[in-house]
Design an enzyme around this catalytic site. Structure first.
Site, PDB file in Angstrom:
ATOM      1  N   SER A  89       0.798  -1.234   0.000  1.00  0.00           N
ATOM      2  CA  SER A  89       0.000   0.000   0.000  1.00  0.00           C
ATOM      3  C   SER A  89       0.828   1.279   0.000  1.00  0.00           C
ATOM      4  O   SER A  89       0.261   2.374   0.119  1.00  0.00           O
ATOM      5  CB  SER A  89      -0.970   0.003   1.184  1.00  0.00           C
ATOM      6  OG  SER A  89      -0.304  -0.331   2.365  1.00  0.00           O
ATOM      7  N   THR A 191      -1.629   3.374   4.179  1.00  0.00           N
ATOM      8  CA  THR A 191      -0.785   4.564   4.171  1.00  0.00           C
ATOM      9  C   THR A 191       0.155   4.593   5.369  1.00  0.00           C
ATOM     10  O   THR A 191      -0.248   4.241   6.469  1.00  0.00           O
ATOM     11  CB  THR A 191      -1.731   5.792   4.317  1.00  0.00           C
ATOM     12  OG1 THR A 191      -2.716   5.704   3.320  1.00  0.00           O
ATOM     13  CG2 THR A 191      -0.972   7.088   4.234  1.00  0.00           C
ATOM     14  N   THR A 209       1.626   7.035   0.149  1.00  0.00           N
ATOM     15  CA  THR A 209       0.766   5.873  -0.134  1.00  0.00           C
ATOM     16  C   THR A 209       0.692   5.590  -1.634  1.00  0.00           C
ATOM     17  O   THR A 209       0.941   6.478  -2.461  1.00  0.00           O
ATOM     18  CB  THR A 209      -0.663   6.144   0.385  1.00  0.00           C
ATOM     19  OG1 THR A 209      -1.433   4.949   0.311  1.00  0.00           O
ATOM     20  CG2 THR A 209      -1.368   7.217  -0.425  1.00  0.00           C
ATOM     21  N   ARG A 219      -7.475   8.420  -9.821  1.00  0.00           N
ATOM     22  CA  ARG A 219      -7.962   8.710  -8.470  1.00  0.00           C
ATOM     23  C   ARG A 219      -6.806   9.156  -7.560  1.00  0.00           C
ATOM     24  O   ARG A 219      -5.751   8.564  -7.526  1.00  0.00           O
ATOM     25  CB  ARG A 219      -8.621   7.460  -7.893  1.00  0.00           C
ATOM     26  CG  ARG A 219      -9.253   7.652  -6.503  1.00  0.00           C
ATOM     27  CD  ARG A 219      -8.334   7.168  -5.410  1.00  0.00           C
ATOM     28  NE  ARG A 219      -8.968   7.218  -4.083  1.00  0.00           N
ATOM     29  CZ  ARG A 219      -8.293   7.039  -2.956  1.00  0.00           C
ATOM     30  NH1 ARG A 219      -7.007   6.804  -2.981  1.00  0.00           N
ATOM     31  NH2 ARG A 219      -8.911   7.094  -1.801  1.00  0.00           N
ATOM     32  N   VAL A 220      -7.054  10.223  -6.816  1.00  0.00           N
ATOM     33  CA  VAL A 220      -6.108  10.701  -5.808  1.00  0.00           C
ATOM     34  C   VAL A 220      -6.832  10.688  -4.471  1.00  0.00           C
ATOM     35  O   VAL A 220      -8.000  11.074  -4.388  1.00  0.00           O
ATOM     36  CB  VAL A 220      -5.619  12.128  -6.154  1.00  0.00           C
ATOM     37  CG1 VAL A 220      -4.828  12.733  -4.997  1.00  0.00           C
ATOM     38  CG2 VAL A 220      -4.768  12.100  -7.425  1.00  0.00           C
ATOM     39  N   GLY A 221      -6.140  10.232  -3.427  1.00  0.00           N
ATOM     40  CA  GLY A 221      -6.764  10.146  -2.105  1.00  0.00           C
ATOM     41  C   GLY A 221      -6.419  11.330  -1.222  1.00  0.00           C
ATOM     42  O   GLY A 221      -6.014  12.400  -1.687  1.00  0.00           O
ATOM     43  N   ASP A 222      -6.572  11.117   0.060  1.00  0.00           N
ATOM     44  CA  ASP A 222      -6.335  12.182   1.044  1.00  0.00           C
ATOM     45  C   ASP A 222      -4.860  12.428   1.332  1.00  0.00           C
ATOM     46  O   ASP A 222      -4.478  13.521   1.766  1.00  0.00           O
ATOM     47  CB  ASP A 222      -7.005  11.810   2.375  1.00  0.00           C
ATOM     48  CG  ASP A 222      -6.432  10.521   2.957  1.00  0.00           C
ATOM     49  OD1 ASP A 222      -6.353   9.523   2.212  1.00  0.00           O
ATOM     50  OD2 ASP A 222      -6.031  10.513   4.132  1.00  0.00           O
ATOM     51  N   THR A 242      -5.294   7.726   7.957  1.00  0.00           N
ATOM     52  CA  THR A 242      -5.144   6.502   7.175  1.00  0.00           C
ATOM     53  C   THR A 242      -6.543   5.930   6.935  1.00  0.00           C
ATOM     54  O   THR A 242      -7.471   6.252   7.674  1.00  0.00           O
ATOM     55  CB  THR A 242      -4.244   5.494   7.906  1.00  0.00           C
ATOM     56  OG1 THR A 242      -4.093   4.318   7.113  1.00  0.00           O
ATOM     57  CG2 THR A 242      -4.789   5.111   9.263  1.00  0.00           C
ATOM     58  N   GLY A 243      -6.672   5.107   5.912  1.00  0.00           N
ATOM     59  CA  GLY A 243      -7.986   4.540   5.611  1.00  0.00           C
ATOM     60  C   GLY A 243      -8.560   5.131   4.340  1.00  0.00           C
ATOM     61  O   GLY A 243      -7.812   5.587   3.466  1.00  0.00           O
ATOM     62  N   GLY A 245      -9.589   7.520   1.922  1.00  0.00           N
ATOM     63  CA  GLY A 245      -9.295   8.934   1.770  1.00  0.00           C
ATOM     64  C   GLY A 245     -10.506   9.803   1.487  1.00  0.00           C
ATOM     65  O   GLY A 245     -10.546  10.971   1.878  1.00  0.00           O
TER      66      GLY A 245
HETATM   67  N1  GLY Z   1      -5.615   6.955   2.710  1.00  0.00           N
HETATM   68  C1  GLY Z   1      -5.111   6.565   1.484  1.00  0.00           C
HETATM   69  C2  GLY Z   1      -6.008   6.756   0.355  1.00  0.00           C
HETATM   70  O1  GLY Z   1      -7.222   6.795   0.511  1.00  0.00           O
HETATM   71  O2  GLY Z   1      -5.527   6.863  -0.739  1.00  0.00           O
END
Ligand code: GLY
Length: 329
Positions: A89, A191, A209, A219-222, A242-243, A245
């Site tokens: 990850s 992450t 991450t 796609r881009v996360g948090d 974490t988790g 996003g």
């Molecule tokens: N927390 C990582 C993501 O959602 O990409």
């Protein structure tokens, strides 16, 4: 119709329910068990998300114990996880998106409030170091995709294949099922977010991450979003997420945790209130996992998640321990 009298009663009720809600949360938090594990404070110290944080903390500690700065510590720390091909990850070995591309997100913040970030970066093992260069060498905070890659290559990073055999196999198996269902990490890998305080009491943070396994391309996360995946205010403390996003971005979670600490809540209470915010606002919260980890200026730590199972690694002078966070469900 909303006449003045109704308006006053409504305002009173709203204010009363806000007070009730916050004191109820406060009572709940105070009645809650002591943080399982870390009841210490002080610095230097470093914390990071999940079990992979144990090895990452050791690298960060090498910087801190030699009197180095927290910014160098968090960069060196999370680089360990980025370079680990067995970690699915983060960095090399990260599970790819639905098109088979490993795309990475990372950010970093220093004690002066400077920030750097990269999103949708491919082929570079250490996105956190590229994020640091964005912070230090450009007038911007975030570079994305091709532009981020070009910037990395111009600054001496090498283009590499990040898709390991294990990750390719997992992707091929996923394709056979031929339905789009990103893996949400409730289990112990996700992450890495890291926060460190150096001997001068200065706080820095980093987050990196490969994002959700088999996510939509693009796609881009948090994690690279300042205030979502990471926030540091050197007068108050820092937080990482974490988790899933999407839940963190919709509530600007790490910024929220730091703001709760600014209002006087402990790191654990602040993390819990940010999880409560997700539960209040986002009906899909119970099907997904988010965990927050925080440290305040005194070096006290705390963590809270939607579901049980989130843990974090804490390193102080004579301990490098894996601690369980509290959980809402
Ligand atoms: N927390 C990582 C993501 O959602 O990409």
């Amino acid at each position: 119709m909303l006449n003045r009298r109704n308006f006053i009663s409504l305002s009173f009720l709203t204010a009363f329910s806000t007070i009730l809600k916050s004191s109820f949360s406060g009572a709940l938090l105070k009645a809650d068990e002591k943080p399982p594990g870390d009841t210490e404070h002080g610095f230097p110290m470093v914390i990071s998300t999940w079990k992979h944080g144990i090895a990452a903390n050791e690298a960060a500690w090498q910087v801190l114990v030699q009197g180095g700065q927290s910014l160098d510590a968090v960069e060196q720390g999370v680089r360990v996880t980025e370079a680990d091909p067995d970690n699915s990850s983060v960095g090399v070995g990260g599970f790819p998106d639905r098109d088979g591309d490993v795309t990475l997100d990372a950010c970093i913040m220093d004690p002066k409030g400077k920030a750097g970030s990269v999103t949708f970066l491919q082929h570079i093992v250490h996105p956190v170091s590229v994020a640091r260069l964005v912070m230090e060498k450009t007038p911007h905070v975030m570079l994305s995709g091709e532009g981020a890659l070009e910037f990395a290559l111009q600054n001496g990073f090498r283009k590499e294949d990040l898709l390991t055999d294990k990750a390719r196999k997992a992707w091929e198996e996923w394709k056979e099922k031929s339905h789009y269902k990103p893996v949400i990490n409730v289990e112990n890998h996700d992450t890495i977010g890291m926060l460190a305080i150096d001997k001068n009491g200065d706080i820095s943070g980093a987050c990196t991450t490969s994002g959700l396994a088999f996510k939509m391309h693009g796609r881009v996360g948090d994690s690279p979003i300042i205030g979502a995946g990471l926030f540091v205010d050197n007068e108050v403390g820092g937080a990482v997420a974490t988790g899933l996003g999407e839940l963190v971005m919709k509530t600007l979670g790490s910024f929220l945790v730091v703001e709760f600490m600014r209002s006087g809540y402990s790191p654990r209470e602040a993390c819990r209130l940010a999880v409560d915010r997700i539960a209040d606002k986002l009906p899909e919260y119970d099907r997904n996992q988010v965990g927050y980890l925080a440290v305040n200026k005194a070096g006290e730590t705390g963590a809270f998640a939607i579901h049980k199972g989130f843990n974090y690694a804490l390193k102080r002078e004579d301990v490098n321990a894996l601690l369980d966070s509290g959980a809402l469900l």
